[in-house]
Scaffold this active site. Structure first.
Site, short mmCIF file in Angstrom:
data_model
loop_
_atom_site.label_atom_id
_atom_site.label_comp_id
_atom_site.label_asym_id
_atom_site.label_seq_id
_atom_site.Cartn_x
_atom_site.Cartn_y
_atom_site.Cartn_z
N HIS A 123 -34.69 51.59 10.07
CA HIS A 123 -34.64 50.44 10.98
C HIS A 123 -35.63 49.39 10.41
CE1 HIS A 123 -35.71 48.24 14.70
NE2 HIS A 123 -34.57 48.67 15.20
N ASP A 199 -40.85 57.84 11.73
CA ASP A 199 -40.31 57.00 12.80
C ASP A 199 -39.45 57.91 13.68
OD1 ASP A 199 -38.75 55.46 14.43
OD2 ASP A 199 -38.06 54.08 12.87
N GLN A 202 -35.60 57.71 17.29
CA GLN A 202 -34.29 58.29 17.63
C GLN A 202 -34.29 59.81 17.60
OE1 GLN A 202 -32.04 56.47 18.91
NE2 GLN A 202 -32.48 54.40 18.19
N LYS A 225 -36.59 54.58 25.17
CA LYS A 225 -35.42 55.28 24.62
C LYS A 225 -35.34 56.71 25.14
CE LYS A 225 -35.44 52.71 20.25
NZ LYS A 225 -34.40 51.72 20.47
N CYS A 363 -30.25 46.18 13.40
CA CYS A 363 -31.62 46.09 12.84
C CYS A 363 -31.75 46.97 11.60
CB CYS A 363 -32.68 46.46 13.87
SG CYS A 363 -32.69 45.39 15.28
N1 C6P Z 1 -33.48 50.68 17.70
C1 C6P Z 1 -31.20 50.22 18.36
O1 C6P Z 1 -30.36 49.70 19.07
P1 C6P Z 1 -38.65 49.55 19.45
O2 C6P Z 1 -37.76 48.36 19.57
O3 C6P Z 1 -39.96 49.19 18.83
O4 C6P Z 1 -38.78 50.33 20.72
O5 C6P Z 1 -37.91 50.57 18.45
C2 C6P Z 1 -37.67 50.16 17.14
C3 C6P Z 1 -36.89 51.19 16.41
C4 C6P Z 1 -37.48 51.88 15.36
N2 C6P Z 1 -36.85 52.85 14.70
C5 C6P Z 1 -35.60 53.20 15.01
C6 C6P Z 1 -34.94 54.31 14.25
C7 C6P Z 1 -34.92 52.54 16.04
O6 C6P Z 1 -33.68 52.90 16.35
C8 C6P Z 1 -35.59 51.51 16.76
C9 C6P Z 1 -34.87 50.73 17.83
C10 C6P Z 1 -32.66 50.06 18.71
O7 C6P Z 1 -30.90 50.89 17.36
C11 C6P Z 1 -33.01 48.63 18.98
S1 C6P Z 1 -32.89 47.61 17.56
#
Ligand code: C6P
Length: 407
Positions: A123, A199, A202, A225, A363
């Site tokens: 991401h 990270d 997910q 999430k 993203c």
């Molecule tokens: N992905 C998606 O629709 P935040 O926004 O900081 O809580 O998470 C960022 C992020 C980082 N790593 C991974 C693997 C992610 O999937 C995400 C967030 C969402 O896929 C929003 S773009």
């Protein structure tokens, strides 16, 4: 403990799932973006504001003591959830902020000739912060993927050398769903003398994650999430590393003593939590963890495997539909393209049926380039989703095909 057969009952805890969208029953399949919140989380936040609201760590009065106890209690529960100690849990705003804290620390400590390794399935939150280091002469290396969307471990092995200082990889891809072999990658990083950053945005919401067993140095994830409120992220770091790291944000609560020109830092984890934190939402996050624990993370994983397999079988059998990410070890994100149809059009038609999916580059632009597509559609599942909802998705995709005359 609720067993898999009880998953249908879970829906009653989520008020939003009762609503209609465009005259149809809502089918919420955008859980990788953010999940819905159970009444237990909403009620906990309301209770905090109705009965306990005060600033924490500061007041010698009853309300402040109660607020502090609830806030630190949520930290304890977060730590237990990933088999860490409470001293190793820093509350941030989201996964993105957690990863940025690490990238800023690396910016201060690494120099020319050092290398950072990520993968092409990351991401943007796990690529863009590391690009800051490139400006300082540090090399950013990108490991590739195989055709099925699994990480190319041979390539990764070649990229990690004695020059590597950080390996930062997603535990699960938000696009491909691929679950990466983090334990193996952590060993590879450590053997080269590098730090292992994960990270977990997910993975932590969807499966049991044990930082001790995986032997990772840092892990980032987001409350929103995993049934919790927005505005709360977590950065886990091994105690000895957090003690060494320099805080990025400075001000109240993170200090021990302040002099005119210098200051000394509070103990970990508070050294990294400058200013008044998002108290109510940390407490709400604690309630989300309680809720997930009641179901059991193993059960959640099983439930998602079942839904994902079912969705992939049905969508994969449709003419003109391409699945992106078919690795054996996969989480509950199913990305797909329909021949000749822009994913935004797919999402718009599905929305008219009350079905919420995400479309776009998700993203992950470097990954889109690697897949050779500008965008994808993605359905992503969580505890409250059902096979019946997958059937509605499939019927919706059929409608998209008909509308665009895809045969
Ligand atoms: N992905 C998606 O629709 P935040 O926004 O900081 O809580 O998470 C960022 C992020 C980082 N790593 C991974 C693997 C992610 O999937 C995400 C967030 C969402 O896929 C929003 S773009």
């Amino acid at each position: 403990m609720i067993y898999i057969t009880d998953f249908s009952k879970i829906r009653n805890d989520f008020p939003i799932l009762k609503r209609k969208v465009n005259g149809k029953q809502l089918v919420y399949l955008d859980n990788a973006a953010t999940t819905q919140k159970p009444r237990q989380v909403i009620d906990r936040i309301t209770d905090y504001y109705m009965n306990h609201n005060a600033n924490i760590h500061r007041g010698i009065h009853k309300l402040s003591e109660e607020a502090t106890e609830e806030y630190e209690g949520a930290r304890e529960r977060t730590a237990k959830f990933i088999s860490a100690s409470a001293r190793e849990i820093i509350f941030t705003k989201n996964t993105t902020e957690s990863l940025n804290i690490l990238a800023y620390w690396a910016l201060r400590t690494l120099g020319k000739g050092d290398e950072v390794v990520v993968s092409v399935m990351e991401h943007h939150s796990n690529i863009v912060p590391w690009q800051m280091l490139v400006e300082k002469g540090i090399t950013l290396k990108i490991a590739g993927i195989k055709k099925d969307g699994s990480l190319d471990m041979d390539h990764l092995n070649k990229l990690v050398t004695k020059k590597t200082k950080i390996v930062s990889i997603a535990h699960a891809s938000n696009v491909l769903g691929t679950i990466n072999p983090i334990k193996e990658i952590a060993k590879l990083a450590h053997d080269a003398g590098a730090l292992m950053i994960v990270d977990g945005a997910q993975s932590v919401p969807h499966m049991p994650v044990d930082v001790k067993n995986l032997d990772v140095d840092f892990l980032a994830f987001s409350s929103h999430k995993m049934l919790g409120p927005t505005g709360i992220g977590v950065l886990f770091g091994k105690e000895e590393l957090l003690k060494k790291a320099t805080p990025f944000l400075r001000g109240g609560d993170m200090i021990k003593e302040v002099f005119q020109q210098t200051a000394t830092w509070n103990e970990i984890p508070w050294k990294f939590e400058a200013g008044t934190p998002n108290i109510a939402d940390v407490i709400g996050f604690g309630a989300a963890i309680d809720y997930l624990n009641k179901i059991g993370m193993k059960n959640i994983r099983e439930h998602e495997i079942e839904l994902t397999k079912y969705a992939m079988k049905k969508l994969g059998a449709m003419k003109g539909v391409t699945l992106h990410g078919t690795a054996k070890d996969k989480g509950g994100a199913v990305s797909f393209s329909i021949d000749g149809v822009h994913p935004h059009d797919t999402a718009t038609i599905l929305d008219s049926e009350g079905i919420a999916i995400r479309s776009g580059h998700l993203c992950a632009q470097p990954l889109m380039e690697r897949l050779g597509v500008p965008a994808v559609g993605r359905a992503s599942f969580y505890v409250y989703n059902t096979k019946g909802e997958v059937d509605k998705l499939v019927a919706g995709v059929e409608k998209v095909k008909k509308t665009f005359k895809v045969i």
